[in-house]
Design a protein around this motif. Structure first.
Motif, PDB file in Angstrom:
ATOM      1  N   PHE A  64     -12.982  13.234 -42.707  1.00  0.00           N
ATOM      2  CA  PHE A  64     -12.449  12.099 -43.456  1.00  0.00           C
ATOM      3  C   PHE A  64     -13.396  11.743 -44.592  1.00  0.00           C
ATOM      4  O   PHE A  64     -14.569  12.116 -44.592  1.00  0.00           O
ATOM      5  CB  PHE A  64     -12.261  10.884 -42.551  1.00  0.00           C
ATOM      6  N   TYR A  66     -14.221   8.179 -47.147  1.00  0.00           N
ATOM      7  CA  TYR A  66     -13.940   6.774 -47.398  1.00  0.00           C
ATOM      8  C   TYR A  66     -14.481   6.427 -48.786  1.00  0.00           C
ATOM      9  O   TYR A  66     -15.653   6.678 -49.085  1.00  0.00           O
ATOM     10  CB  TYR A  66     -14.608   5.883 -46.344  1.00  0.00           C
ATOM     11  N   ASP A  98      -7.739  11.706 -45.572  1.00  0.00           N
ATOM     12  CA  ASP A  98      -7.787  12.862 -44.682  1.00  0.00           C
ATOM     13  C   ASP A  98      -8.414  14.016 -45.459  1.00  0.00           C
ATOM     14  O   ASP A  98      -7.850  14.505 -46.432  1.00  0.00           O
ATOM     15  CB  ASP A  98      -6.376  13.215 -44.216  1.00  0.00           C
ATOM     16  N   ARG A 100      -9.549  16.955 -43.985  1.00  0.00           N
ATOM     17  CA  ARG A 100      -9.618  18.146 -43.140  1.00  0.00           C
ATOM     18  C   ARG A 100      -9.115  19.389 -43.874  1.00  0.00           C
ATOM     19  O   ARG A 100      -8.208  19.313 -44.687  1.00  0.00           O
ATOM     20  CB  ARG A 100      -8.780  17.934 -41.875  1.00  0.00           C
ATOM     21  N   SER A 115     -10.322   3.160 -36.681  1.00  0.00           N
ATOM     22  CA  SER A 115     -11.536   2.971 -37.471  1.00  0.00           C
ATOM     23  C   SER A 115     -12.049   1.550 -37.281  1.00  0.00           C
ATOM     24  O   SER A 115     -11.267   0.607 -37.178  1.00  0.00           O
ATOM     25  CB  SER A 115     -11.264   3.234 -38.965  1.00  0.00           C
ATOM     26  N   ASP A 175      -2.796   6.286 -39.656  1.00  0.00           N
ATOM     27  CA  ASP A 175      -2.278   7.650 -39.584  1.00  0.00           C
ATOM     28  C   ASP A 175      -2.910   8.466 -40.714  1.00  0.00           C
ATOM     29  O   ASP A 175      -2.681   8.176 -41.896  1.00  0.00           O
ATOM     30  CB  ASP A 175      -0.752   7.638 -39.736  1.00  0.00           C
ATOM     31  N   PRO A 176      -3.735   9.485 -40.385  1.00  0.00           N
ATOM     32  CA  PRO A 176      -4.373  10.278 -41.453  1.00  0.00           C
ATOM     33  C   PRO A 176      -3.384  10.955 -42.382  1.00  0.00           C
ATOM     34  O   PRO A 176      -3.738  11.298 -43.517  1.00  0.00           O
ATOM     35  CB  PRO A 176      -5.200  11.307 -40.666  1.00  0.00           C
ATOM     36  N   THR A 180      -3.590   5.224 -46.687  1.00  0.00           N
ATOM     37  CA  THR A 180      -4.204   4.104 -45.982  1.00  0.00           C
ATOM     38  C   THR A 180      -5.277   3.473 -46.856  1.00  0.00           C
ATOM     39  O   THR A 180      -6.173   4.171 -47.354  1.00  0.00           O
ATOM     40  CB  THR A 180      -4.827   4.556 -44.653  1.00  0.00           C
ATOM     41  N   THR A 212     -14.890   6.246 -37.099  1.00  0.00           N
ATOM     42  CA  THR A 212     -13.512   6.641 -36.764  1.00  0.00           C
ATOM     43  C   THR A 212     -13.499   7.402 -35.441  1.00  0.00           C
ATOM     44  O   THR A 212     -14.376   8.241 -35.185  1.00  0.00           O
ATOM     45  CB  THR A 212     -12.903   7.488 -37.887  1.00  0.00           C
ATOM     46  N   LYS A 214     -10.848   9.176 -32.142  1.00  0.00           N
ATOM     47  CA  LYS A 214      -9.538   9.620 -31.693  1.00  0.00           C
ATOM     48  C   LYS A 214      -9.321   9.164 -30.254  1.00  0.00           C
ATOM     49  O   LYS A 214     -10.247   8.738 -29.571  1.00  0.00           O
ATOM     50  CB  LYS A 214      -9.410  11.140 -31.794  1.00  0.00           C
TER      51      LYS A 214
END
Length: 503
Positions: A64, A66, A98, A100, A115, A175-176, A180, A212, A214
């Motif tokens: 991620f 930010y 996101d 990734r 988060s 939701d990635p 957001t 963050t 999961k």
């Protein structure tokens, strides 16, 4: 002469052959196919680094990113961490992206992550007194939070939670795969944690950190995925803009050679990877606090602990601390209790000086003694704290939630009173008002009845013939002292939030 020219040709031919052979060797190392110059330059012989390091492709790729919509300062040297100035109470966007690669973390595809955004101290030396610093801030700013989420402006955040014991943190799900943005507001300014001595004190830096997680097998969001943070300083409104302008003007006066030693100013601040906050996600702002660490609850709304009826007033903290470390220092306080009292009231600088003083010893000191020992500012403040008396609230009202009137306390039958047929009494809460404002009534109703403040749209008072009158500052100022109200909550017309009616 001909012999010399022939020798030159031989040397040149040999050098050309050697160079071709070297390129041929490089090609063989890279494979039979064509190679690019970028591949050649990436070889260890062209790098000023240890060839044993793993290639870039093997480096950890953050899942991620930010990005905060606030400009970095231009007055930061090249190898130092970026510094960003914020205005107190202003909303700043943090975009959660996101980052990734294809195939990374497939287990979170189509799922929510959690988060937690925090504002924490940056300076290591303040870690030793974090508990006292926060307690002092809470005392001076009752009912306020260090960090808030601007919910109307935020996008894509779900199940927002706050905690009355964690004034510096907010958490939410997102939701990635969707856009957001979390808009934060920092309410503490950097100079609030600087000892007041001569004026013009330099403010302390803070950190904005995002952790963050999961979802684990037990359904809780405890599996850490990523953390990043940035350094900030918070100024009074418009102060950050003035500071940014001052730094820019200073840099313009420097020579071109001096400017090369400083970073350029960027329009946004990218949070850099860091270690997760200790014991995340259930840690408190003050990880050195001796009390049990509070945790976020799993309820789908902001979490406010229902305080004791007296705790609505800043004169009554209701936090279960020993009496000697509370509001008033008693003559019977031991040396240890006196030290706790000094720390709680932000006199940590003088704990060593008064390390052998009991409560009686401190209370015997005159104003002149304290001014001479601590200086004019802190001496007068300490004298006032030692001699302080509880200030009565300007107005007291009593409230009872209407649907909870069936929750009753048993008491002996009293045939002479017609208040209750079944010998029970209704439970009311006392609300103490100091500001005499409608916003204060709303805030304290939210605390007492465990309602998220942002979900209260309007507060009305039921008038003649059942009409609803909007509660204004002028109406609050005309409330009779010790008035009693039944409180009813109704859903707003648009389905978002509630209205509160005082009957």
């Amino acid at each position: 002469m001909a012999w010399v020219l022939k020798m030159d040709e031989v040397i040149e031919s040999g050098l050309a052959h050697d160079f071709d052979a070297s390129l041929s060797g490089i090609g063989q190392e890279l494979g039979a196919g064509a190679y690019s110059m970028s591949d050649v330059l990436a070889l260890p012989i062209f790098k000023q680094e240890d060839s044993s390091l793993p290639p870039d492709s093997d480096a950890k790729h953050p899942p991620f990113q930010y990005v905060m919509s606030a400009a970095t300062s231009p007055a930061v040297k090249l190898h130092d961490e970026t510094l960003t100035y914020l205005n107190q109470g202003q909303s700043y966007e943090i975009r959660l992206l996101d980052n990734r690669k294809m195939g990374d973390m497939p287990e979170i595809n189509g799922k929510l992550v959690k988060s937690i955004i925090r504002v924490v101290f940056h300076d290591r030396r303040l870690q030793y007194t974090e508990h006292q610093q926060l307690e002092g801030w809470k005392w001076n700013r009752p009912g306020d939070r260090l960090l808030d989420l601007d919910i109307p402006m935020s996008v894509g955040v779900i199940d927002i939670k706050t905690n009355s014991n964690q004034l510096n943190a907010v958490e939410f799900l997102w939701d990635p795969g969707k856009r957001t943005s979390a808009f934060i507001q920092v309410h503490c300014i950097s100079t609030e944690f600087t000892p007041r001595k001569h004026g013009g004190e330099k403010g302390v830096p803070f950190r904005i950190q995002v952790d963050t997680f999961k979802q684990a097998e037990n359904g809780e969001y405890t599996d850490h995925l990523h953390s990043a943070s940035c350094q900030i300083k918070v100024f009074k409104p418009k102060g950050a803009d003035r500071k940014q302008k001052t730094d820019r003007e200073k840099m313009e006066k420097r020579t071109a050679h001096e400017k090369e030693k400083y970073q350029p100013s960027y329009d946004t601040t990218i949070l850099t990877e860091c270690s997760p906050w200790p014991d995340a996600p259930t840690t408190a702002f003050v990880n050195s606090s001796p009390t049990p660490t509070p945790t976020f609850t799993s309820t789908p709304h902001s979490t406010y602990s229902v305080p004791d009826s007296n705790s609505s007033s800043p004169n009554h903290q209701g936090d279960g601390i020993p009496q000697a470390s509370g509001e008033q220092l008693h003559p019977s306080a031991t040396i240890q209790e006196s030290q706790q009292w000094l720390l709680k009231h932000r006199f940590s600088t003088y704990t060593r000086l008064f390390s052998n003083f009991s409560g009686a010893d401190l209370l015997k000191l005159t104003r002149e003694d304290l001014v001479q020992i601590c200086g004019p500012a802190d001496g007068i403040r300490l004298y006032n704290a030692l001699k302080s008396r509880s200030v009565r609230p300007r107005l007291t009202i009593y409230v009872c939630q209407e649907q909870s009137r069936n929750i009753q306390l048993e008491r002996p039958q009293d045939s002479g009173s017609g208040e209750s047929r079944n010998g029970a009494i209704y439970v009311y809460h006392a609300i103490y008002l100091e500001e005499m404002a409608a916003s204060e009534v709303t805030r304290k109703l939210a605390l007492v009845f465990n309602i998220p403040l942002h979900q209260i749209n309007q507060v009305y008072r039921q008038g003649p013939t059942g009409i609803h009158i909007l509660v204004s500052d002028q109406m609050v100022q005309n409330f009779e002292d010790e008035s009693c109200f039944l409180v009813t909550t109704i859903k707003a017309e648009n389905g978002e939030g509630f209205h509160i009616i005082l009957k």
